[in-house]
Design a protein around this motif. Structure first.
Motif, mmCIF file in Angstrom:
data_model
loop_
_atom_site.group_PDB
_atom_site.id
_atom_site.type_symbol
_atom_site.label_atom_id
_atom_site.label_comp_id
_atom_site.label_asym_id
_atom_site.label_seq_id
_atom_site.Cartn_x
_atom_site.Cartn_y
_atom_site.Cartn_z
ATOM 1 N N HIS A 211 57.282 50.203 49.697
ATOM 2 C CA HIS A 211 56.038 50.948 49.888
ATOM 3 C C HIS A 211 54.973 50.551 48.879
ATOM 4 O O HIS A 211 53.802 50.836 49.075
ATOM 5 N N VAL A 212 55.362 49.824 47.783
ATOM 6 C CA VAL A 212 54.383 49.341 46.814
ATOM 7 C C VAL A 212 53.591 48.177 47.404
ATOM 8 O O VAL A 212 52.359 48.066 47.194
ATOM 9 N N VAL A 213 54.228 47.291 48.145
ATOM 10 C CA VAL A 213 53.584 46.080 48.686
ATOM 11 C C VAL A 213 53.402 46.182 50.194
ATOM 12 O O VAL A 213 53.051 45.192 50.869
ATOM 13 N N GLU A 214 53.602 47.367 50.763
ATOM 14 C CA GLU A 214 53.581 47.519 52.216
ATOM 15 C C GLU A 214 52.230 47.115 52.809
ATOM 16 O O GLU A 214 52.181 46.422 53.846
ATOM 17 N N SER A 215 51.121 47.461 52.213
ATOM 18 C CA SER A 215 49.791 47.160 52.777
ATOM 19 C C SER A 215 49.546 45.662 52.836
ATOM 20 O O SER A 215 48.990 45.146 53.823
ATOM 21 N N VAL A 216 49.947 44.940 51.811
ATOM 22 C CA VAL A 216 49.762 43.481 51.778
ATOM 23 C C VAL A 216 50.673 42.834 52.805
ATOM 24 O O VAL A 216 50.254 41.929 53.565
ATOM 25 N N TRP A 217 51.944 43.261 52.850
ATOM 26 C CA TRP A 217 52.901 42.683 53.809
ATOM 27 C C TRP A 217 52.466 42.972 55.237
ATOM 28 O O TRP A 217 52.552 42.095 56.117
ATOM 29 N N ALA A 218 51.987 44.166 55.505
ATOM 30 C CA ALA A 218 51.554 44.528 56.863
ATOM 31 C C ALA A 218 50.318 43.743 57.273
ATOM 32 O O ALA A 218 50.129 43.433 58.476
ATOM 33 N N ALA A 219 49.474 43.347 56.322
ATOM 34 C CA ALA A 219 48.280 42.563 56.615
ATOM 35 C C ALA A 219 48.602 41.100 56.808
ATOM 36 O O ALA A 219 47.701 40.295 57.120
ATOM 37 N N GLY A 220 49.836 40.729 56.652
ATOM 38 C CA GLY A 220 50.238 39.339 56.817
ATOM 39 C C GLY A 220 50.021 38.495 55.592
ATOM 40 O O GLY A 220 50.183 37.264 55.622
ATOM 41 N N ASP A 221 49.678 39.157 54.500
ATOM 42 C CA ASP A 221 49.480 38.438 53.245
ATOM 43 C C ASP A 221 50.740 38.620 52.381
ATOM 44 O O ASP A 221 51.434 39.634 52.472
ATOM 45 N N LYS A 222 51.006 37.665 51.576
ATOM 46 C CA LYS A 222 52.199 37.736 50.725
ATOM 47 C C LYS A 222 51.868 37.620 49.243
ATOM 48 O O LYS A 222 52.776 37.628 48.405
ATOM 49 N N LYS A 223 50.590 37.546 48.931
ATOM 50 C CA LYS A 223 50.204 37.305 47.548
ATOM 51 C C LYS A 223 49.996 38.639 46.813
ATOM 52 O O LYS A 223 49.243 39.519 47.272
ATOM 53 N N VAL A 224 50.683 38.766 45.636
ATOM 54 C CA VAL A 224 50.520 39.922 44.754
ATOM 55 C C VAL A 224 50.387 39.419 43.331
ATOM 56 O O VAL A 224 50.633 38.231 43.043
ATOM 57 N N PHE A 225 50.073 40.350 42.407
ATOM 58 C CA PHE A 225 49.897 39.952 41.007
ATOM 59 C C PHE A 225 50.731 40.865 40.090
ATOM 60 O O PHE A 225 50.819 42.082 40.328
ATOM 61 N N LEU A 226 51.293 40.213 39.080
ATOM 62 C CA LEU A 226 52.087 40.920 38.062
ATOM 63 C C LEU A 226 51.273 40.950 36.786
ATOM 64 O O LEU A 226 50.803 39.909 36.309
ATOM 65 N N GLU A 227 51.112 42.154 36.216
ATOM 66 C CA GLU A 227 50.271 42.307 35.030
ATOM 67 C C GLU A 227 51.048 43.019 33.912
ATOM 68 O O GLU A 227 51.789 43.975 34.164
ATOM 69 N N ARG A 228 50.762 42.495 32.711
ATOM 70 C CA ARG A 228 51.324 43.150 31.517
ATOM 71 C C ARG A 228 50.369 42.849 30.373
ATOM 72 O O ARG A 228 50.376 41.761 29.809
ATOM 73 N N GLY A 229 49.598 43.821 30.002
ATOM 74 C CA GLY A 229 48.569 43.588 29.024
ATOM 75 C C GLY A 229 47.564 42.599 29.560
ATOM 76 O O GLY A 229 47.029 42.758 30.662
ATOM 77 N N LYS A 230 47.282 41.569 28.803
ATOM 78 C CA LYS A 230 46.348 40.519 29.232
ATOM 79 C C LYS A 230 47.056 39.424 30.005
ATOM 80 O O LYS A 230 46.410 38.460 30.442
ATOM 81 N N ASP A 231 48.333 39.552 30.121
ATOM 82 C CA ASP A 231 49.129 38.531 30.810
ATOM 83 C C ASP A 231 49.158 38.842 32.298
ATOM 84 O O ASP A 231 49.505 39.963 32.705
ATOM 85 N N GLU A 232 48.819 37.874 33.142
ATOM 86 C CA GLU A 232 48.825 38.049 34.588
ATOM 87 C C GLU A 232 49.566 36.877 35.228
ATOM 88 O O GLU A 232 49.316 35.712 34.924
ATOM 89 N N VAL A 233 50.488 37.213 36.107
ATOM 90 C CA VAL A 233 51.324 36.215 36.776
ATOM 91 C C VAL A 233 51.231 36.455 38.277
ATOM 92 O O VAL A 233 51.372 37.594 38.755
ATOM 93 N N SER A 234 50.971 35.387 39.036
ATOM 94 C CA SER A 234 50.940 35.504 40.496
ATOM 95 C C SER A 234 52.362 35.489 41.043
ATOM 96 O O SER A 234 53.269 34.857 40.484
#
Length: 344
Positions: A201-224
């Motif tokens: 349910h965290v990524v449901e909107s992106v998955w339902a839109a047919g997109d698979k791209k999300v981002f991981l964040e921790r402080g200033k660090d961001e990982v695709s």
């Protein structure tokens, strides 16, 4: 006597008178001539003397004198060999007999000494065996006590230590307009990649839109990251991060009520948040998934965050909280997630 008698001639007969014999009579005791012939020296007496001399020579024969030569050494007569019985040792056998007795005594002493050594060794071995058995029992008891202490220590929660070991593997997930929590699990990802778990349910909107791209964040660090697979029924999603992240270890044993836990996540987008509590109940017979109930406070944004025991092992993924209630949180068992995606 007033006059000296004529000495006997040859064979005891008087010889002719000579002029030198007509000397005046001299007392034989004054001249020292003690040996003389008296008028009593008769032929019979002379015969007796000769017979006595012959007898003396027979008994004590005189050895011939060697004029001008040293006196010969006495003849070495062989010493009589004393008669000796077979039981009496001779001069040579006497030493052998004494040596034999010494050897026998030494053998007896060695036998006694060997028996004493064997006795001491046996008694020492018995004592040593008893001591070893005692030490073995002590070691077993100590090992059992150590195991019990380790179990007790494993059950003692140190939130600070757990948090410091877990937080580097936990990230906030930004999927469109929704945020939640994801964490790295196991070590089966490809090189330079990381397998991340979160709720569907965290990524449901992106998955339902047919997109698979999300981002991981921790402080200033961001990982695709990319959504790889989802399980709608169990509310699970597998993400693949584009960077290597240290994976957490799944707990091998089932959780038990009363077990202390730490929940790590980003409630309301506040990353690196930690709450503590205990397992309230474990319900493995749920139809959709095994359900873990705990009392640690959670809020929106904690979804997908790891529920960790005192050994820094993941027991489940925080999923939801009961509405209009306090202290009732729910988590999906890590066993279900590992079975669904084969990444543990």
């Amino acid at each position: 006597m007033t006059a000296m008698h004529e000495p006997y001639g040859q064979r005891g007969m008087p010889g002719p008178r000579r002029p030198e014999d007509l000397r005046p009579a001299v007392d034989p005791w004054e001249t020292g001539e003690h040996i003389f012939r008296s008028q009593w020296d008769t032929g019979e007496q002379r015969a007796l003397d000769v017979e006595w001399e012959l007898g003396q020579q027979t008994r004590f024969p005189q050895r011939p004198s060697h004029v001008g030569h040293p006196r010969p050494a006495r003849a070495q007569h062989a010493a009589p060999v004393p008669h000796r019985s077979f039981s009496e040792p001779g001069p040579k056998n006497r030493g052998r007999g004494r040596g034999g007795m010494i050897a026998i005594v030494l053998a007896v002493v060695l036998v006694i000494f060997g028996a004493l050594v064997v006795w001491r060794l046996e008694s020492g071995n018995s004592k040593l065996s008893a001591e070893l058995a005692t030490e073995r029992d002590r070691a077993v008891a100590l090992n059992n006590r150590t195991e019990k202490l380790e179990k007790r220590l494993a059950g003692v929660l140190d939130p600070e230590a757990v948090s410091s070991g877990v937080l580097p593997s936990v990230f906030r997930v930004r999927a469109g307009d929704f945020t939640g929590t994801a964490f790295s699990i196991g070590d089966r990802a490809a090189k330079g990649k990381a397998n991340m778990l979160t709720n569907y349910h965290v990524v449901e909107s992106v998955w339902a839109a047919g997109d698979k791209k999300v981002f991981l964040e921790r402080g200033k660090d961001e990982v695709s990251a990319t959504i790889v697979k989802v399980d709608k029924d169990k509310d699970l999603a597998l993400l693949r991060a584009d960077r290597a992240i240290k994976g957490l270890e799944p707990a091998p044993a089932e959780v038990k009520p009363g077990q202390q836990i730490v929940v790590v996540g980003a409630p309301l987008g506040l990353e690196d948040s930690v709450t503590t509590g205990v397992v309230s109940a474990y319900r493995p017979s749920e139809q959709d998934a095994q359900s873990i109930q705990f009392d640690a406070p959670i809020n929106p944004g904690n979804s997908g965050g790891p529920v960790v025991n005192a050994g820094q092992q993941v027991v489940g993924l925080a999923t939801a909280k009961a509405r209009d209630a306090e202290g009732i949180g729910l988590a999906v068992s890590i066993k279900d997630a590992c079975a669904a995606f084969k990444v543990c």
